[in-house]
Design a protein around this motif. Structure first.
Motif, PDB file in Angstrom:
ATOM      1  N   ARG A  59      -2.549  -1.325   0.920  1.00 63.54           N
ATOM      2  CA  ARG A  59      -2.701  -0.289  -0.104  1.00 63.54           C
ATOM      3  C   ARG A  59      -3.856  -0.638  -1.049  1.00 63.54           C
ATOM      4  O   ARG A  59      -3.677  -0.741  -2.276  1.00 63.54           O
ATOM      5  CB  ARG A  59      -1.398  -0.119  -0.894  1.00 63.54           C
ATOM      6  N   CYS A  98      -6.672   6.595   1.129  1.00 62.23           N
ATOM      7  CA  CYS A  98      -5.848   7.628   0.511  1.00 62.23           C
ATOM      8  C   CYS A  98      -4.443   7.115   0.202  1.00 62.23           C
ATOM      9  O   CYS A  98      -3.842   6.388   0.995  1.00 62.23           O
ATOM     10  CB  CYS A  98      -5.749   8.840   1.439  1.00 62.23           C
ATOM     11  N   ASN A  99      -3.961   7.518  -0.950  1.00 60.28           N
ATOM     12  CA  ASN A  99      -2.611   7.162  -1.392  1.00 60.28           C
ATOM     13  C   ASN A  99      -1.652   8.262  -0.953  1.00 60.28           C
ATOM     14  O   ASN A  99      -1.683   9.372  -1.484  1.00 60.28           O
ATOM     15  CB  ASN A  99      -2.597   7.011  -2.905  1.00 60.28           C
ATOM     16  N   SER A 150       1.330   8.742  -1.594  1.00 58.39           N
ATOM     17  CA  SER A 150       2.301   9.118  -2.625  1.00 58.39           C
ATOM     18  C   SER A 150       1.750  10.161  -3.581  1.00 58.39           C
ATOM     19  O   SER A 150       2.504  10.737  -4.377  1.00 58.39           O
ATOM     20  CB  SER A 150       2.717   7.872  -3.425  1.00 58.39           C
ATOM     21  N   SER A 151       0.452  10.414  -3.518  1.00 61.95           N
ATOM     22  CA  SER A 151      -0.159  11.388  -4.427  1.00 61.95           C
ATOM     23  C   SER A 151       0.261  12.804  -4.039  1.00 61.95           C
ATOM     24  O   SER A 151       0.244  13.167  -2.853  1.00 61.95           O
ATOM     25  CB  SER A 151      -1.681  11.262  -4.367  1.00 61.95           C
ATOM     26  N   CYS A 188      -5.607  14.515  -0.385  1.00 65.11           N
ATOM     27  CA  CYS A 188      -6.491  13.387  -0.660  1.00 65.11           C
ATOM     28  C   CYS A 188      -7.936  13.823  -0.876  1.00 65.11           C
ATOM     29  O   CYS A 188      -8.511  14.558  -0.070  1.00 65.11           O
ATOM     30  CB  CYS A 188      -6.427  12.392   0.503  1.00 65.11           C
ATOM     31  N   ASN A 205      -6.175   9.859  -6.292  1.00 64.78           N
ATOM     32  CA  ASN A 205      -5.210   9.770  -5.199  1.00 64.78           C
ATOM     33  C   ASN A 205      -5.737   8.898  -4.058  1.00 64.78           C
ATOM     34  O   ASN A 205      -5.383   9.087  -2.911  1.00 64.78           O
ATOM     35  CB  ASN A 205      -4.811  11.158  -4.684  1.00 64.78           C
ATOM     36  N   TRP A 235      -6.461   4.511  -3.358  1.00 66.60           N
ATOM     37  CA  TRP A 235      -6.109   3.200  -3.907  1.00 66.60           C
ATOM     38  C   TRP A 235      -7.274   2.647  -4.713  1.00 66.60           C
ATOM     39  O   TRP A 235      -8.413   2.645  -4.256  1.00 66.60           O
ATOM     40  CB  TRP A 235      -5.765   2.221  -2.782  1.00 66.60           C
TER      41      TRP A 235
END
Length: 345
Positions: free
Chosen positions: A164, A214-215, A217-218, A222, A244, A246
């Protein structure tokens, strides 16, 4: 005067031997754990060897593997001595071996202690080897059709997803290199031409990062292209809005992961060292208590055990005296040889 003298009867000697036997086998299990963790750490480093600038980082896991095996061997041997100490005829054959064995154990404990220190300081060399390794790896991200580098994109993408993280120090590191291969660029496009001509090295640079940054959880889809361009996205401000992607650098993330692992292994090695010191002390008591039996033919007779036959100061003085005596003996032998050669000539 003996140091920490203790009186023993048969019951105390049996309990001490049994407790030491149990501690030795606990030490064997701990040695197996050290071996497994050293092997696991070596495999982990091998998995990311492409991102390491050198191979020196494998010294510590190799040392842990060797140390783990030695702990198992030494502890099993010590456990056998303690088991045989319950039977005087069997223990008699170990009397000449115990002193050299205890000296070897003391030297080995020194190695264990320095191994633990190396585990705690492993974070420092990892930071340096990852700094250059990740930097070079990111430069080769686009070379998917170059032999020897074709898997670097996959390696970096999987690393960024697993840890991450994004980039070396942070996501902006991707802005400074061309990470898109020329085979996927339309050189007839004005935008591509302008970006290449505006760069001194003729690279296609953009404020974007690979998809692996890309995260998930956002809540927002992305945004990994035109990250710093607020007008390119609706209701977006990269200065104030939480991105969004890391934002943590991969070097920090990997060093933190490996550092935590090495701290755990270092603590385990320290515990093994403390355990080995304890069984050395116990084995010394077993040896001295069996050698000072009031009636050597009667195992139930009382005896005395100690750690050192003399005080620490007296023992240290004796050791220094023996070393000096050995030095003087060597000098005398050299003088005799010189005189003999002179006489012959």
């Amino acid at each position: 005067m003996a140091l920490w003298k203790v009186k023993f009867d048969l019951k105390k000697r049996v309990k001490l031997a049994q407790m030491l036997w149990l501690m030795y086998w606990v030490s064997v299990i701990a040695g197996v754990l050290v071996f497994i963790l050293g092997l696991f750490f070596k495999i982990e480093l091998r998995k990311r060897s492409e991102l390491m600038d050198n191979k020196e980082s494998h010294f510590v896991p190799n040392l842990l593997i060797v140390v783990g095996l030695l702990v198992c061997g030494i502890s099993a041997f010590g456990g056998k001595i303690c088991y045989d100490s319950l039977d005087l005829p069997k223990f008699a054959r170990w009397k000449t071996i115990i002193n050299p064995f205890l000296i070897c154990c003391l030297l080995f404990n020194t190695i264990l202690f320095f191994t633990a220190l190396l585990c705690f300081t492993m974070r420092i060399p990892l930071q340096y080897t990852l700094a250059d390794g990740l930097k070079n790896g990111m430069k080769f991200y686009k070379d998917t059709d170059v032999p020897g580098r074709c898997y670097m994109k996959r390696t970096l993408d999987l690393m960024q997803i697993e840890f991450r993280c994004c980039g070396n120090n942070n996501y902006k590191d991707w802005f400074e290199i061309q990470w898109i291969s020329n085979r996927y660029l339309d050189f007839s496009s004005k935008e591509v031409k302008d970006r290449i001509s505006s760069n001194v090295d003729g690279q296609f640079l953009l404020d974007g990062v690979p998809f692996s940054c890309c995260n998930p959880s956002s809540p927002r889809p992305c945004i990994h292209y035109q990250v710093t361009n607020n007008s390119a996205h609706y209701s977006y401000d990269y200065h104030t809005e939480e991105l969004n992607i890391w934002t943590r650098g991969c070097r920090e993330a990997i060093v933190s992961y490996y550092g935590g692992l090495m701290n755990t292994i270092g603590l385990l090695v320290l515990l093994v060292t403390a355990l080995e010191v304890a069984v050395i002390v116990g084995l010394q008591y077993v040896k001295t208590s069996l050698s000072t039996l009031v009636n050597p033919e009667d195992p139930e007779s009382e005896s005395e055990g100690w750690i050192l036959e003399k005080t620490i100061k007296e023992t240290f003085t004796d050791i220094i005296s023996k070393i000096k005596a050995m030095g003087k003996g060597n000098r005398v032998e050299e003088e005799v040889e010189v005189q003999a050669v002179t006489t012959v000539s």
